[in-house]
Design an enzyme around this catalytic site. Structure first.
Site, short mmCIF file in Angstrom:
data_model
loop_
_atom_site.label_atom_id
_atom_site.label_comp_id
_atom_site.label_asym_id
_atom_site.label_seq_id
_atom_site.Cartn_x
_atom_site.Cartn_y
_atom_site.Cartn_z
N HIS A 188 42.09 34.23 31.88
CA HIS A 188 41.45 34.43 30.58
C HIS A 188 41.09 35.90 30.46
CE1 HIS A 188 38.11 34.27 33.39
NE2 HIS A 188 37.49 35.07 32.53
N HIS B 126 40.61 42.88 30.29
CA HIS B 126 41.55 42.62 31.37
C HIS B 126 41.56 41.14 31.74
CE1 HIS B 126 37.74 42.84 33.50
NE2 HIS B 126 38.31 42.12 34.46
#
Length: 180
Positions: free
Chosen positions: A43, A125
């Site tokens: 995620h 990220h």
């Protein structure tokens, strides 16, 4: 049973993209590089909330209900290694404005609700490997996947059977992208 839960807001990755990422990761990194993050746990964190009471969780969900942010496309074309936390990550060289705005909204609402927010700048990220404390050979290029962010979600981080798992609790749609 504790009355607080460890929560965060994040962009979920489409299942097909999760599978592409883990196949690529298996080819791109040696097994000694670090501990691979499970496909279902991939995620992009927007705002980490920490331990949150049920009352605060409800308040944050109500605030998330009111967000009317357009969706956006995200190109995953950057890769790096943070040795101190031992993380290898996949990110974006140029974060779209919609992503930065959504993260800022969620982080500022979280801070106003008493959830500590790191003073570090937001660095979008996806964590690929953990426990990567030794130097890691980073491939020179990434596949440059593009995905359309159409939702964001509230997740709970649960430690069970020696592993951390992320459970999606709620999800909110982003408005249709402009210029489609």
């Amino acid at each position: 049973m504790s009355s607080s839960r460890r929560l965060f807001f994040a962009l979920p990755l489409p299942d097909a993209l999760q599978q592409q990422v883990i196949r690529w990761r298996a080819d791109a990194f040696s097994s000694e590089a670090g501990r691979p993050v499970a496909a279902a746990n991939l995620h992009l964190t927007l705002a980490f909330l920490g331990e949150v009471s049920a009352q605060k969780e409800q308040a944050l969900a109500r605030l998330a209900d009111r967000i009317a942010q357009p969706g956006f496309s995200l190109r995953l074309d950057d890769l790096g290694h943070w040795p101190r936390p031992g993380v290898v990550w996949l990110g974006t060289r140029r974060a779209p404005r919609g992503l930065l705005q959504l993260a800022e909204l969620l982080r500022s609402q979280a801070a106003r609700s008493g959830c500590y927010q790191s003073p570090m700048p937001f660095h979008p990220h996806i964590t690929l490997l953990r426990a990567a404390t030794q130097p890691v050979a980073i491939p020179p290029t990434t596949p440059g996947w593009v995905f359309n962010a159409e939702t964001f979600a509230l997740y709970q981080s649960v430690f069970e059977n020696g592993r951390t798992r992320y459970h999606q609790l709620e999800q909110w749609p982003l408005a249709p992208q402009e210029n489609r």
